[in-house]
Scaffold this motif. Sequence first.
Motif, PDB file in Angstrom:
ATOM      1  N   VAL A 151       0.824  -1.231  -0.061  1.00 28.40           N
ATOM      2  CA  VAL A 151      -0.097  -0.086   0.162  1.00 28.40           C
ATOM      3  C   VAL A 151       0.937   1.341   0.016  1.00 28.40           C
ATOM      4  O   VAL A 151       1.482   1.653   0.859  1.00 28.40           O
ATOM      5  CB  VAL A 151      -1.055   0.108   1.258  1.00 28.40           C
ATOM      6  N   GLN A 152       1.003   1.884  -1.067  1.00 26.11           N
ATOM      7  CA  GLN A 152       2.022   2.889  -1.388  1.00 26.11           C
ATOM      8  C   GLN A 152       1.146   3.979  -2.403  1.00 26.11           C
ATOM      9  O   GLN A 152       0.424   3.489  -3.004  1.00 26.11           O
ATOM     10  CB  GLN A 152       3.196   2.623  -1.898  1.00 26.11           C
ATOM     11  N   GLU A 153       1.540   5.364  -2.232  1.00 25.39           N
ATOM     12  CA  GLU A 153       1.154   5.934  -3.248  1.00 25.39           C
ATOM     13  C   GLU A 153       1.566   5.750  -4.542  1.00 25.39           C
ATOM     14  O   GLU A 153       2.711   5.528  -4.662  1.00 25.39           O
ATOM     15  CB  GLU A 153       1.428   7.587  -2.932  1.00 25.39           C
ATOM     16  N   PRO A 154       0.764   5.851  -5.732  1.00 23.23           N
ATOM     17  CA  PRO A 154       0.852   5.478  -7.085  1.00 23.23           C
ATOM     18  C   PRO A 154       2.256   6.678  -7.405  1.00 23.23           C
ATOM     19  O   PRO A 154       2.164   7.650  -7.102  1.00 23.23           O
ATOM     20  CB  PRO A 154      -0.095   5.803  -7.786  1.00 23.23           C
ATOM     21  N   GLU A 155       3.264   6.018  -8.205  1.00 23.89           N
ATOM     22  CA  GLU A 155       4.189   7.030  -8.736  1.00 23.89           C
ATOM     23  C   GLU A 155       3.825   7.975  -9.914  1.00 23.89           C
ATOM     24  O   GLU A 155       2.940   7.149 -10.758  1.00 23.89           O
ATOM     25  CB  GLU A 155       5.418   6.264  -9.168  1.00 23.89           C
ATOM     26  N   LEU A 156       4.136   9.164 -10.128  1.00 19.39           N
ATOM     27  CA  LEU A 156       4.119   9.743 -11.377  1.00 19.39           C
ATOM     28  C   LEU A 156       4.979   8.962 -12.530  1.00 19.39           C
ATOM     29  O   LEU A 156       5.914   8.196 -12.280  1.00 19.39           O
ATOM     30  CB  LEU A 156       4.797  11.036 -11.167  1.00 19.39           C
ATOM     31  N   SER A 157       4.288   9.138 -13.567  1.00 17.01           N
ATOM     32  CA  SER A 157       4.834   8.497 -14.782  1.00 17.01           C
ATOM     33  C   SER A 157       6.129   9.298 -14.980  1.00 17.01           C
ATOM     34  O   SER A 157       6.482  10.613 -14.571  1.00 17.01           O
ATOM     35  CB  SER A 157       3.820   8.744 -16.096  1.00 17.01           C
ATOM     36  N   GLN A 158       7.083   8.834 -15.769  1.00 18.54           N
ATOM     37  CA  GLN A 158       8.457   9.356 -15.924  1.00 18.54           C
ATOM     38  C   GLN A 158       8.350  10.541 -16.885  1.00 18.54           C
ATOM     39  O   GLN A 158       8.895  11.636 -16.697  1.00 18.54           O
ATOM     40  CB  GLN A 158       9.292   8.187 -16.673  1.00 18.54           C
ATOM     41  N   GLU A 159       7.353  10.508 -17.652  1.00 12.37           N
ATOM     42  CA  GLU A 159       7.073  11.764 -18.623  1.00 12.37           C
ATOM     43  C   GLU A 159       6.694  12.951 -17.736  1.00 12.37           C
ATOM     44  O   GLU A 159       7.374  14.004 -17.907  1.00 12.37           O
ATOM     45  CB  GLU A 159       5.968  11.314 -19.479  1.00 12.37           C
ATOM     46  N   ILE A 160       5.799  12.828 -16.627  1.00 15.00           N
ATOM     47  CA  ILE A 160       5.552  13.831 -15.892  1.00 15.00           C
ATOM     48  C   ILE A 160       6.418  14.396 -15.130  1.00 15.00           C
ATOM     49  O   ILE A 160       6.959  15.269 -14.791  1.00 15.00           O
ATOM     50  CB  ILE A 160       4.354  13.503 -15.054  1.00 15.00           C
ATOM     51  N   LYS A 161       7.341  13.287 -14.236  1.00 17.51           N
ATOM     52  CA  LYS A 161       8.619  13.669 -13.585  1.00 17.51           C
ATOM     53  C   LYS A 161       9.427  14.478 -14.531  1.00 17.51           C
ATOM     54  O   LYS A 161      10.223  15.358 -13.961  1.00 17.51           O
ATOM     55  CB  LYS A 161       9.169  12.317 -13.209  1.00 17.51           C
ATOM     56  N   ASN A 162       9.747  14.142 -15.582  1.00 17.35           N
ATOM     57  CA  ASN A 162      10.550  14.740 -16.549  1.00 17.35           C
ATOM     58  C   ASN A 162      10.216  16.304 -16.648  1.00 17.35           C
ATOM     59  O   ASN A 162      11.246  17.086 -17.106  1.00 17.35           O
ATOM     60  CB  ASN A 162      10.805  14.107 -18.028  1.00 17.35           C
ATOM     61  N   ASN A 163       9.002  16.569 -16.570  1.00 16.13           N
ATOM     62  CA  ASN A 163       8.385  18.092 -16.815  1.00 16.13           C
ATOM     63  C   ASN A 163       7.857  18.651 -15.745  1.00 16.13           C
ATOM     64  O   ASN A 163       7.385  19.525 -15.791  1.00 16.13           O
ATOM     65  CB  ASN A 163       7.459  17.792 -18.007  1.00 16.13           C
ATOM     66  N   LEU A 164       8.351  18.171 -14.652  1.00 11.36           N
ATOM     67  CA  LEU A 164       7.706  18.969 -13.420  1.00 11.36           C
ATOM     68  C   LEU A 164       8.283  20.460 -13.250  1.00 11.36           C
ATOM     69  O   LEU A 164       7.354  21.124 -12.894  1.00 11.36           O
ATOM     70  CB  LEU A 164       8.292  18.142 -11.972  1.00 11.36           C
ATOM     71  N   GLU A 165       9.409  20.702 -13.642  1.00 13.60           N
ATOM     72  CA  GLU A 165      10.015  21.925 -13.692  1.00 13.60           C
ATOM     73  C   GLU A 165       9.121  22.915 -14.659  1.00 13.60           C
ATOM     74  O   GLU A 165       8.947  24.091 -14.121  1.00 13.60           O
ATOM     75  CB  GLU A 165      11.488  22.290 -13.905  1.00 13.60           C
ATOM     76  N   GLU A 166       8.734  22.493 -15.564  1.00 15.13           N
ATOM     77  CA  GLU A 166       7.970  23.004 -16.472  1.00 15.13           C
ATOM     78  C   GLU A 166       6.667  23.629 -16.161  1.00 15.13           C
ATOM     79  O   GLU A 166       6.129  24.670 -16.123  1.00 15.13           O
ATOM     80  CB  GLU A 166       8.006  22.444 -18.012  1.00 15.13           C
ATOM     81  N   TYR A 167       6.052  22.527 -15.545  1.00 15.96           N
ATOM     82  CA  TYR A 167       4.695  22.737 -15.021  1.00 15.96           C
ATOM     83  C   TYR A 167       4.913  23.885 -13.728  1.00 15.96           C
ATOM     84  O   TYR A 167       3.915  24.592 -13.499  1.00 15.96           O
ATOM     85  CB  TYR A 167       4.147  21.372 -14.269  1.00 15.96           C
ATOM     86  N   ARG A 168       5.824  23.645 -13.070  1.00 17.70           N
ATOM     87  CA  ARG A 168       5.806  24.654 -11.963  1.00 17.70           C
ATOM     88  C   ARG A 168       6.209  26.170 -12.634  1.00 17.70           C
ATOM     89  O   ARG A 168       5.739  26.951 -11.780  1.00 17.70           O
ATOM     90  CB  ARG A 168       7.465  24.239 -11.234  1.00 17.70           C
ATOM     91  N   GLU A 169       6.867  26.392 -13.566  1.00 16.88           N
ATOM     92  CA  GLU A 169       7.212  27.469 -14.222  1.00 16.88           C
ATOM     93  C   GLU A 169       5.909  28.090 -14.618  1.00 16.88           C
ATOM     94  O   GLU A 169       5.630  29.321 -14.503  1.00 16.88           O
ATOM     95  CB  GLU A 169       8.123  27.555 -15.135  1.00 16.88           C
ATOM     96  N   ILE A 170       5.060  27.190 -15.240  1.00 12.95           N
ATOM     97  CA  ILE A 170       3.671  27.737 -15.606  1.00 12.95           C
ATOM     98  C   ILE A 170       2.773  28.153 -14.810  1.00 12.95           C
ATOM     99  O   ILE A 170       2.232  29.435 -14.916  1.00 12.95           O
ATOM    100  CB  ILE A 170       2.850  26.700 -16.444  1.00 12.95           C
ATOM    101  N   LEU A 171       2.680  27.523 -13.521  1.00 12.37           N
ATOM    102  CA  LEU A 171       2.007  27.967 -12.397  1.00 12.37           C
ATOM    103  C   LEU A 171       2.632  29.392 -11.927  1.00 12.37           C
ATOM    104  O   LEU A 171       1.899  30.406 -11.469  1.00 12.37           O
ATOM    105  CB  LEU A 171       2.096  27.114 -11.414  1.00 12.37           C
ATOM    106  N   LYS A 172       3.868  29.502 -11.550  1.00 12.44           N
ATOM    107  CA  LYS A 172       4.582  30.464 -11.165  1.00 12.44           C
ATOM    108  C   LYS A 172       4.112  31.850 -12.254  1.00 12.44           C
ATOM    109  O   LYS A 172       4.034  33.087 -11.647  1.00 12.44           O
ATOM    110  CB  LYS A 172       5.979  30.510 -11.070  1.00 12.44           C
ATOM    111  N   LYS A 173       4.041  31.706 -13.414  1.00 11.32           N
ATOM    112  CA  LYS A 173       3.904  32.762 -14.398  1.00 11.32           C
ATOM    113  C   LYS A 173       2.476  33.384 -14.325  1.00 11.32           C
ATOM    114  O   LYS A 173       2.062  34.128 -14.936  1.00 11.32           O
ATOM    115  CB  LYS A 173       4.593  32.491 -15.804  1.00 11.32           C
ATOM    116  N   GLU A 174       1.537  32.284 -13.884  1.00 14.70           N
ATOM    117  CA  GLU A 174       0.184  32.838 -13.761  1.00 14.70           C
ATOM    118  C   GLU A 174      -0.082  34.133 -13.339  1.00 14.70           C
ATOM    119  O   GLU A 174       0.381  34.415 -12.255  1.00 14.70           O
ATOM    120  CB  GLU A 174      -0.562  31.816 -13.284  1.00 14.70           C
ATOM    121  N   ILE A 175      -1.000  34.968 -14.309  1.00 13.47           N
ATOM    122  CA  ILE A 175      -1.268  36.208 -13.399  1.00 13.47           C
ATOM    123  C   ILE A 175      -3.076  36.026 -13.304  1.00 13.47           C
ATOM    124  O   ILE A 175      -3.704  35.763 -13.947  1.00 13.47           O
ATOM    125  CB  ILE A 175      -1.388  37.391 -14.533  1.00 13.47           C
ATOM    126  N   LEU A 176      -3.112  36.134 -11.844  1.00 16.28           N
ATOM    127  CA  LEU A 176      -4.605  36.281 -11.470  1.00 16.28           C
ATOM    128  C   LEU A 176      -5.159  37.685 -11.464  1.00 16.28           C
ATOM    129  O   LEU A 176      -4.577  38.568 -11.178  1.00 16.28           O
ATOM    130  CB  LEU A 176      -4.446  35.628  -9.968  1.00 16.28           C
TER     131      LEU A 176
END
Length: 294
Positions: free
Chosen positions: A269-294
């Motif tokens: 019983v463990q949390e499911p791991e992220l796919s390697q594709e998502i892991k490889n793009n975590l920094e990109e997703y982080r930058e998209i969220l940081k640049k959002e203008i609310l």
Amino acid sequence: MDKLDLAHFRIDSEIKLKNKSTSFSLKTKGEEIEDMLEDTREKLGKWQDKLYAHGKYAVLICLQGMDTAGKDSLIREVFKDFNSRGVVVHSFKVPTSLELKHDFLWRHYIALPARGKFGVFNRTHYENVLVTKVHPEYILGENLPEVTSLEDVNEKFWEDRYESIRNFEKHIAENGTLIFKFFLHISKEEQRQRLLRRLDKQEKNWKFSPGDLKERKLWNQYQDAYEQAINATSKPHAPWYVIPADDKDTARYLVAKILYDVLTEYKDVQEPELSQEIKNNLEEYREILKKEIL
């Protein structure tokens, strides 16, 4: 506190309830027991999050006990730190007219927890071999084809019910449900004191019913019914635990500790791991969220 041998409470062979104590000393003070419970239930709550994400097991917790045994307050205190979406409590009352048109396990089957969730049965499918065994006349209300009189409610009838329960639990265990069955074992004197408190405290009056006194007179019959049911249905995949319950804090801690210690043995019983594709793009997703203008 000395190391707890939780296997002491699990029923692995035939028992006599009169030989099982209704009290147990944790060799520590009341406040420390509450702290131990708080720590254990917090860890249980975190494990529940993993169970929910993992999604391959369900957990069924069955609580039985004489009136005033402390089932309601145990549920409140043990599961306080659970995500409310991950635990469902069912309190089974007298069967409805619809429920009586089905077999005795039907209403329990449809209330089973889905994989990833905890289900708590406050009174359970065992009422059908407890209350009905003490009051066999209730069986006539089920309108069963093979039961036309009380003479038909015989030993074979009860053994068939035990077998149905064993098959039910075996089936759900084989399909991913982890089963825990707790009998909150209180003394007759402790029940008397708790009933008196219901009468003495105005805020507790609503819990009292004159029927409690009527059922209390049948104490020995209920103890016999519990003993027979426990002996007939405690199996490795669905064990009974007899919990000394004269002290509510101790009973709550023992239940929480048993749950945590047994459940954490399931290392898959463990949390499911992220796919390697998502892991490889975590920094990109982080930058998209940081640049959002609310």
